[in-house]
Design a protein around this motif. Structure first.
Motif, short mmCIF file in Angstrom:
data_model
loop_
_atom_site.label_atom_id
_atom_site.label_comp_id
_atom_site.label_asym_id
_atom_site.label_seq_id
_atom_site.Cartn_x
_atom_site.Cartn_y
_atom_site.Cartn_z
N MET A 80 59.83 -28.77 102.33
CA MET A 80 60.66 -29.22 102.15
C MET A 80 61.30 -30.44 101.48
N ALA A 81 62.05 -29.79 100.32
CA ALA A 81 63.35 -31.08 99.64
C ALA A 81 64.66 -31.15 100.07
N LEU A 124 60.90 -23.22 94.21
CA LEU A 124 59.79 -23.93 94.07
C LEU A 124 60.32 -24.95 92.69
N LEU A 125 59.30 -25.97 93.17
CA LEU A 125 59.99 -26.71 91.92
C LEU A 125 58.62 -28.17 92.23
N THR A 126 58.33 -28.99 91.21
CA THR A 126 57.63 -29.35 91.34
C THR A 126 58.26 -30.79 91.32
N ASP A 127 57.55 -31.66 91.69
CA ASP A 127 58.16 -33.31 91.38
C ASP A 127 57.69 -33.85 90.48
N ALA A 177 54.76 -35.99 90.48
CA ALA A 177 53.59 -36.38 90.61
C ALA A 177 52.74 -34.70 90.68
N GLY A 178 53.35 -33.42 90.57
CA GLY A 178 52.82 -32.53 90.73
C GLY A 178 52.93 -31.50 91.63
N GLU A 179 53.33 -32.40 92.99
CA GLU A 179 53.54 -31.62 94.31
C GLU A 179 54.71 -30.75 94.37
N THR A 180 54.41 -29.49 95.30
CA THR A 180 55.54 -28.95 94.82
C THR A 180 56.49 -29.44 96.17
N LEU A 181 57.87 -29.05 96.12
CA LEU A 181 58.74 -28.81 96.90
C LEU A 181 59.64 -27.41 96.74
#
Lengths: 619, 619
Positions: free
Chosen positions: A343-344, A361-364, A366-370
């Motif tokens: 959760m962002a 969805l969103l990626t940070d 580092a490519g992690e999913t938020l």
């Protein structure tokens, strides 16, 4: 709506799945031409009816001969045999191969009688009295025996196999040109809202008409799930016609879908037809947004009533109906269309029902999913494209903490997080610049919302206009200016010359919401001019988007609106310039190295070409 | 074929990608009805042309009023207002709301003039002189303002957006019924082999005819990639017609595909048309199996020549052509269709060219992915369905070790490992029992191959017949018996009574391969009867599959064949019983807990029903 429809006990999601599963929507199998069979599912096992290949076949270009004639051959001491003929692919051999003879042969050609092996041409050379072979071969070498690929009587493909190009290839080889496949469930989509107008039709806003969103959305989702959607003509407020459509759909389809109408009369039609011709198995599911879901039968057809709001309708369809359609079509379970993410932001809940929270969805970097909640209020159609899936939240969950791990059920397996998430000012230049980015998402919620969400760490970039925030980074990814002022009717009939004239008693005005950076710029200009906002008629009348005030001027609702020269020019309206403000694109400092942000930066390099088309814009 | 086509320098895979990318296959954009737009890709940005909603809209059932009239209301001290009217969804409000008044309103209805908020019905109750409100609301509460969802002039969807039900929903809301989309590339598939016959046609085996596998396979793959395939009628060995088809395809399509013919005359037609009307950019790629690939232009169309073997054609298509079609169609890059796995067995290579090794997938008990090479020899069409993808092996790799980690490029993103991998005896009862398992794979290579592969640890289960192996586990998952003997023409014209009669000089026989368990059973019976195998005419003449000997008897090729009573009965042939042998299904001890094995065990519980239909079978 009468009380009989107000079931107090909502069914559990499991009961709803069972109720839908209990409906028989599986059509009879059918036979389709192989050429049209892609994506269909075999209804029965297909055993090979013929041998493939149907004959002993050379698998190399070379010479067919008797293997024993090559025994002992090597490069130092090749065997030389006279060539007695040639056989090409697609022709019947004209000669037999006797002991001590050879025949030139092409790949795919029929092995001539007498020969039991092929020596590849690379291991031969021509000599005066025939062909020299510098290797020994064994019987069967470079020959594919009849039936070696697949033999008559062997199992080729099993029931339930989905036909892709590969299976179509095997069936081609077997000569199968008519394929027994599972039927495609026919799903009727009946539009029951009398306030609805099909896209393409004109809306009467005063009468509260809106476009019918669910019919096409649900039809497309039916087809995505492997069904065939049949759209019944919209009956408007002709209830007899609506009833006729429902009965016709029930007679023609395996499953009939409606989506909740807000019109009591239309709802009554649905209930009457169900009551008279079928039965209601379930009314309401204890899951948000499933409360209005209906499951039952209409005539000989299965029936499901979906909620009326588009995101709710699609969510309930995907959760309960799509699996039943896939199953009836024999489609293998869709691939697992879920992603895990953190959760962002924090999200609080009223306890009560299990909730399917629309989530983006969103990626940070580092490519992690938020994951972040998308809640644009009941019935927002933009949630359809601004959310990527749903997170199931338990009835007894108070909140999801920022950083908490959640599972998102994607709206479809090919959903991907946006390349870049931009939040902030609604600006047409930025909107156009995004055309250069593949898969961006732009929430034009206003500058203030952009800053607020950036403090939560959500967006990749913020689009800001208006006065600089105290803590605003000054090094923007890009910036440009836009001329703003008062949009007025063509010819400026009220003779407005500047913001001071808005205080005149006979001038009506429409403002932007306080989230807008332009609004802050306007407020500053009012203060500079010493105009008391309370004296502006319509100061509190606000709209969210950049072009909306100009539209209200165009429609004659107001005398002046806060807006851009670009909007006035686009709509052919008059414009009273007041000033210029800067639009800045600010990066989230945690995301500057993200691919999508870099892609946006490249796209923004071309902003000059974009703003050249927008009157009043400059850099 | 003349020397001019024998390019000695093969292009690198990168050069091949560049050559294909340099071909222009992008069609002009077009406009399609929204209803038919699913899966299409937007050609341009779509900005909202209207406000959604188009009016201030109640988002709850309740009462519309002026928010200031509720100030101070709570449960202890509700505010009571007289109700002056009702407004439903889809109708124009008939009344204004004055100060101190309220109007009943339905979700979705137009806010009546004067009202600025809605109090949900749950927070109200009827009283004698009107409606009591037990909560205070603020202006805008439970109202969706016009344009709050999406406002005219806002960016709705960007170019390049693939249209799913969600985007179709948003476009519906915007009233867009004609959608500007990227064109669908038209891909002509021209069949150039004169030995080829379309599925459904009769084959002349003696003339080496085979079914045209590539046309339908490639056409289906074109459609999977987002193109529209146009199949040109097969011209057979009419070379003028073949040339006419090629020229017609070039005139009508964005891209023309052929797949390598083994017929030199057909190849010459292709070369002549390319030379006369276009150009050849590339001939041959240094990748196995890309050597025969051609890239160029024919007339105004792009042209790619694919290899002739189906797996090769599909592999080269997927590697080099599908990305270009997707790109021309504007389709987002397909999801990453690769899986990582460990090699289940060791595989050795001749060095030289980069190799795309067809590979099968498998999961072990822990769900880990195992990978094994599928090499059924050149041109096997069964490799299409027995392989799941390809592993790219470097030119300088000698071998892949068992346990080594490899990446498999899947044939399509929805490829899944088989539920269960069975290897062994070709048995019709087992083949039918597999119908009860979803997605099994059965390599009927014979009992001996099953045991050998089990020693390598590959299969989940082995199907065995014939004498027990020394180390065979006796606890089979299931076992049954099948009656075997000699299949003879109907009426047994040669009067064969048993295996001893096979030694007669005038009796011709066909045997099974040594991999078959039945063959071992037969050999034991010969030994028991004291028959010298060398005296059986045809003892060395072997076929792989269970029904093949019977088919050879049926076609009159031989007098007797080793086979099952079930095969003789199916084909209406005579049968001389010799004995019964047991068929055993043995589990790989490392996989007994695997889901697919458990599913197979459940399916095998129903084996009695299966064998009841098979003459000569018993338990």
């Amino acid at each position: 709506m009468t009380d009989r429809k107000e079931f107090r006990d909502l069914a559990s999601p499991e009961e709803a799945h069972e109720a839908v599963a209990s409906l028989d929507i599986e059509p009879a199998p059918e036979t389709v031409p192989l050429r049209e069979s892609r994506g269909r599912v075999l209804a029965e096992r297909v055993d090979a009816g013929i041998d493939v290949p149907g004959f002993d076949r050379a698998s190399m270009d070379g010479y067919a001969l008797r293997a024993r004639d090559t025994f002992g051959a090597d490069e130092a001491d090749p065997v030389v045999l006279p060539q007695v003929g040639v056989v090409h692919a697609g022709e019947e051999p004209a000669v037999d191969v006797g002991a001590g003879e050879c025949v030139e042969i092409s790949t795919g050609a029929v092995m001539p009688p007498g020969a039991d092996a092929v020596v590849p041409v690379e291991r031969t050379h021509d000599v005066e009295d025939g062909v020299a072979f510098d290797t020994a071969v064994a019987p069967g070498d470079s020959v594919m025996a009849a039936g070696a690929d697949v033999a008559a009587g062997e199992r080729a493909l099993g029931p339930g196999t989905e036909l892709t190009p590969r299976e179509i290839g095997l069936l081609s080889a077997l000569g199968v040109d008519e394929v027994p496949v599972r039927g495609t469930p026919t799903v009727g989509v009946v539009s029951t809202g009398d306030e609805l107008v099909r896209p393409g039709g004109e809306l009467d806003h005063r009468a509260g008409q809106i476009h019918d969103v669910n019919s096409y959305t649900v039809a497309a989702a039916v087809e995505e799930a492997g069904g065939e959607a049949v759209l019944y003509p919209h009956a408007g407020d002709d209830y007899d016609e609506m009833e006729r459509q429902l009965r016709e759909a029930a007679a023609e389809c395996d499953l009939v879908l409606t989506s909740g109408s807000t019109s009591a009369s239309a709802v009554d039609v649905v209930y009457r037809v169900i009551e008279e011709t079928g039965e209601l198995l379930l009314h309401g599911v204890a899951i948000k947004p499933g409360k209005p879901m209906l499951v039952g039968r209409v005539g000989e057809s299965a029936y499901v009533g979906l909620p009326g709001y588009p995101v709710s309708a699609l969510t309930i369809f995907r959760t309960f109906v799509a699996p039943a359609i896939r199953d009836a079509a024999g489609k293998p379970e869709g691939e697992r269309a879920t992603v895990e993410g953190r959760m962002a932001v924090r999200e609080r809940y009223a306890q009560g029902r299990t909730r399917l929270m629309p989530a983006g969805l969103l990626t940070d970097e580092a490519g992690e999913t938020l994951v972040y909640p998308v809640d644009k209020g009941s019935g927002a159609t933009t949630s359809l494209v601004e959310a990527d899936g749903v997170v199931e939240v338990d009835a007894d969950t108070d909140y999801l903490a920022a950083g908490e791990s959640v599972t998102v059920e994607l709206f479809s397996p090919d959903v991907r997080p946006p390349a870049v998430l931009a939040v902030g000012e609604d600006d047409p230049a930025f909107a156009r610049a995004l055309d250069g980015v593949r898969g961006p998402r732009y929430l034009a919620e206003g500058t203030r919302s952009g800053y607020r969400r950036l403090r939560d760490g959500l967006p990749d970039v913020v689009v800001a206009s208006g006065p600089l925030e105290a803590d605003e980074e000054t090094d923007a990814l890009a910036s440009w200016t836009r001329e703003w002022g008062l949009v007025v009717p063509r010819g400026n009939p009220a003779g407005i010359e500047g913001v001071a004239d808005l205080a005149a008693a006979d001038v009506s005005f429409v403002n932007r919401t306080t989230a807008s950076g332009l609004r802050a710029t306007f407020d500053a200009a009012l203060a500079d001019a010493g105009v008391d906002a309370e004296r502006v008629h319509g100061y509190e009348r606000t709209v969210r988007a950049h072009e909306s005030p100009a539209r209200k001027v165009q429609s004659g609702d107001v005398d002046a609106g806060l807006g851009l020269r670009a909007s006035a020019a686009k709509l052919g309206l008059g414009f009273v310039p007041v000033g210029e403000e800067a639009v800045r694109v600010l990066a989230n400092p945690e995301r500057t190295e993200k691919d999508g942000v870099r892609e946006l930066v490249r796209a923004l390099d071309g902003i000059e070409a974009v703003i050249a088309d927008l009157p009043g814009y400059g850099v």
